[in-house]
Design a protein around this motif. Structure first.
Motif, PDB file in Angstrom:
ATOM      1  N   ASP A 113       0.845  -1.196   0.000  1.00 26.26           N
ATOM      2  CA  ASP A 113       0.000   0.000   0.000  1.00 26.26           C
ATOM      3  C   ASP A 113       0.882   1.248   0.000  1.00 26.26           C
ATOM      4  O   ASP A 113       1.420   1.639   1.029  1.00 26.26           O
ATOM      5  N   SER A 114       1.022   1.853  -1.168  1.00 29.29           N
ATOM      6  CA  SER A 114       1.921   2.999  -1.338  1.00 29.29           C
ATOM      7  C   SER A 114       1.178   4.317  -1.131  1.00 29.29           C
ATOM      8  O   SER A 114      -0.050   4.372  -1.222  1.00 29.29           O
ATOM      9  N   PRO A 115       1.917   5.406  -0.879  1.00 31.06           N
ATOM     10  CA  PRO A 115       1.287   6.735  -0.810  1.00 31.06           C
ATOM     11  C   PRO A 115       0.687   7.108  -2.149  1.00 31.06           C
ATOM     12  O   PRO A 115       0.999   6.478  -3.176  1.00 31.06           O
ATOM     13  N   PRO A 116      -0.200   8.134  -2.180  1.00 30.01           N
ATOM     14  CA  PRO A 116      -0.517   9.031  -1.063  1.00 30.01           C
ATOM     15  C   PRO A 116      -1.535   8.429  -0.109  1.00 30.01           C
ATOM     16  O   PRO A 116      -2.350   7.606  -0.511  1.00 30.01           O
ATOM     17  N   TYR A 117      -1.456   8.880   1.162  1.00 31.93           N
ATOM     18  CA  TYR A 117      -2.384   8.407   2.175  1.00 31.93           C
ATOM     19  C   TYR A 117      -3.375   9.485   2.597  1.00 31.93           C
ATOM     20  O   TYR A 117      -4.180   9.260   3.495  1.00 31.93           O
ATOM     21  N   SER A 118      -3.287  10.653   1.975  1.00 28.62           N
ATOM     22  CA  SER A 118      -4.213  11.741   2.300  1.00 28.62           C
ATOM     23  C   SER A 118      -4.783  12.293   1.003  1.00 28.62           C
ATOM     24  O   SER A 118      -4.210  12.133  -0.071  1.00 28.62           O
ATOM     25  N   ALA A 119      -5.918  12.986   1.132  1.00 29.70           N
ATOM     26  CA  ALA A 119      -6.559  13.572  -0.036  1.00 29.70           C
ATOM     27  C   ALA A 119      -5.700  14.701  -0.581  1.00 29.70           C
ATOM     28  O   ALA A 119      -5.067  15.441   0.183  1.00 29.70           O
ATOM     29  N   PRO A 120      -5.630  14.876  -1.900  1.00 28.27           N
ATOM     30  CA  PRO A 120      -4.829  15.959  -2.477  1.00 28.27           C
ATOM     31  C   PRO A 120      -5.370  17.319  -2.074  1.00 28.27           C
ATOM     32  O   PRO A 120      -6.573  17.545  -2.017  1.00 28.27           O
ATOM     33  N   THR A 121      -4.458  18.241  -1.783  1.00 25.22           N
ATOM     34  CA  THR A 121      -4.847  19.595  -1.402  1.00 25.22           C
ATOM     35  C   THR A 121      -3.971  20.589  -2.141  1.00 25.22           C
ATOM     36  O   THR A 121      -2.882  20.265  -2.599  1.00 25.22           O
ATOM     37  N   THR A 122      -4.448  21.819  -2.249  1.00 27.77           N
ATOM     38  CA  THR A 122      -3.629  22.878  -2.830  1.00 27.77           C
ATOM     39  C   THR A 122      -2.585  23.284  -1.814  1.00 27.77           C
ATOM     40  O   THR A 122      -2.856  23.386  -0.619  1.00 27.77           O
ATOM     41  N   SER A 123      -1.378  23.495  -2.283  1.00 29.19           N
ATOM     42  CA  SER A 123      -0.274  23.782  -1.367  1.00 29.19           C
ATOM     43  C   SER A 123       0.720  24.704  -2.044  1.00 29.19           C
ATOM     44  O   SER A 123       0.844  24.739  -3.265  1.00 29.19           O
ATOM     45  N   SER A 124       1.443  25.450  -1.211  1.00 32.04           N
ATOM     46  CA  SER A 124       2.487  26.337  -1.728  1.00 32.04           C
ATOM     47  C   SER A 124       3.792  25.591  -1.959  1.00 32.04           C
ATOM     48  O   SER A 124       4.768  26.163  -2.430  1.00 32.04           O
ATOM     49  N   ALA A 125       3.826  24.300  -1.611  1.00 32.44           N
ATOM     50  CA  ALA A 125       5.042  23.516  -1.801  1.00 32.44           C
ATOM     51  C   ALA A 125       5.323  23.327  -3.284  1.00 32.44           C
ATOM     52  O   ALA A 125       4.443  23.446  -4.129  1.00 32.44           O
TER      53      ALA A 125
END
Length: 467
Positions: free
Chosen positions: A311-323
């Protein structure tokens, strides 16, 4: 042909390559320089190195062979004097082929130029009629009908699923039911489980293994856990100049020659997987205080979701980010670490949220130290798994590729950016999915009552003695 052992050094004007090739005739040495590429052939040895910047073979260039030591020393001139060639100690990176100009999402396996040409011809001849039509349409600027993509996952007609590094692997778990693989959480369905099924099975297994009494006991009696927390990892406090050992150099030379062409989403997920792998290393190293045991391979594999449940990432819902596009956001990191925390609280012997937080700090320090320390840690972890009769498979489908990718493709800037984020990151206990705060409060309440009861007993005993 045999790839010989070698090492590279540099001066202001030259690149010096020392090649170990005993029992050869110096007259048989053939060298060739082509821009950034250097090749040398001395039967039965063949070496091809791809440097970051151009080199030239001129009057100052030399090739000297010492029969007593077995070393051939080749000195080549830098095209731009004073230019610093990076990563000369990352041997697999030097052995990798020149970057391919192919489309992304294609893995290029290192091979001889003739083989590459043959493959290119074969791929061209294999173009389907549909591909020919698309190419012709593009050439004549025809308008090809297009549809808006849906959010539904593509339907797969194959029963076998891929997994591992960039989903490049399959077939390793066909006979898992006949092996003593205590890490595998997918059972005999490991080859056919979809991505969603893997995650659901993993969550269910973690919930089944979660033991409230074990967690409360470790929270109440944490004397030894506190000793583990204050222990200092030598890898993180060693201030001496970094240099790979002979054993590490040999391990680097034995890595496959690969080029990975990834998109930003895949690159981000690789960094997240790296976080979970380094967390497992940090936990195992801290709980054994750097002295690995026969259980070390089990601990490492059990703590990495991409190993135990594929079970690979991602483990969270995608979000907008400044990264940056390839750098994980704070929510990405919290999502990845939450899975590592969960597993550290339900599988190994010592189950402590504070210990998990200490391991997070260790991971942050490793990222801040850069790719060479991370590569050393990966090689150390790979060595542990390679010498296990069952869990070596996780080295083949994950760690081997990660060692190649980290030294050749991982960005030191991104690694340090992740390290800085991990230093100040807070993983909420609520993200773990279990009522840790409630259990800790209940444990403290029981301890308080026991203390009060002991005080009352002492007072009663004192009164009785006086009477």
């Amino acid at each position: 042909m045999i790839t010989p052992r070698f090492e590279c050094q540099q001066t202001e004007e030259s690149i010096i390559i020392k090649i170990y090739c005993p029992s050869i005739r110096a007259a048989d040495v053939e060298t060739h320089v082509d821009d950034t590429l250097f090749t040398v052939h001395i039967n039965p040895y063949f070496l091809r190195l791809n440097f970051s910047y151009p080199i030239v073979e001129d009057e100052q260039s030399t090739a000297k062979y010492d029969p007593s030591s077995g070393y051939l020393t080749v000195t080549l001139t830098k095209e731009v004097k004073g230019q610093v060639f990076p990563d000369l100690d990352l041997l697999s990176k030097l052995l990798a082929p020149r970057p391919s100009q192919s489309a992304p999402l294609i893995e290029v396996i290192g091979q001889e130029e003739d083989d590459a040409t043959d493959d290119l011809v074969a791929q061209t001849n294999a173009l389907s009629l549909e591909q020919d039509e698309i190419l012709l349409a593009a050439e004549n600027d025809w308008q090809i009908p297009q549809e808006i993509p849906t959010a539904d996952p593509p339907i797969s007609t194959s029963l076998t699923q891929t997994y591992g590094f960039l989903n490049l692997h399959s077939g390793y778990f066909k006979h898992v039911g006949h092996t003593e693989n205590e890490v595998n959480e997918l059972g005999p369905d490991a080859e056919t489980c979809t991505v969603r099924e893997r995650r659901l099975k993993r969550w269910k297994h973690e919930d089944e293994k979660w033991d409230e009494e074990h967690y409360m006991a470790d929270y109440a009696d944490d004397e030894y856990i506190q000793e583990l927390i204050i222990w200092e990892n030598p890898r993180l406090v060693d201030s001496s100049p970094f240099q790979f050992t002979d054993a590490e150099n040999l391990a680097l030379l034995n890595l496959p020659r690969k080029e990975y062409l990834t998109d930003t989403r895949q690159t981000k997920n690789l960094y997240l997987t790296l976080v979970t792998i380094l967390f497992s290393y940090a936990y195992e190293t801290r709980t054994t205080q750097g002295d690995s045991t026969p259980e070390s391979a089990w601990t490492i594999c059990s703590l990495v979701p991409a190993f135990s449940a594929l079970d690979s990432p991602p483990y969270s819902a995608p979000t907008t980010s400044s990264a940056t596009p390839t750098s994980p956001s704070e929510s990405d990191l919290v999502g990845a670490l939450s899975q590592s925390y969960r597993r550290s609280l339900c599988f190994p012997l010592y189950r402590s949220f504070v210990l998990a937080e200490t391991c997070r700090a260790d991971v942050a320090a490793l990222f801040l130290l850069g790719k060479r320390i991370i590569l050393r840690v990966l090689l150390e972890t790979k060595f542990i798994l390679d010498h296990h009769e069952v869990y070596y498979v996780y080295s083949k489908i994950w760690l081997e590729d990660f060692c190649v990718w980290v030294q050749s493709f991982a960005s030191d800037d991104t690694l340090r950016e992740i390290g800085a984020a991990l230093q100040s990151l807070q993983v909420p206990k609520l993200s773990i999915g279990w009522d840790l705060d409630g259990l800790e409060a209940a444990t403290r309440e029981v301890q308080t009552r026991e203390v009060d009861s002991d005080d009352e007993s002492d007072e009663e005993a004192e009164v009785a003695r006086q009477l």
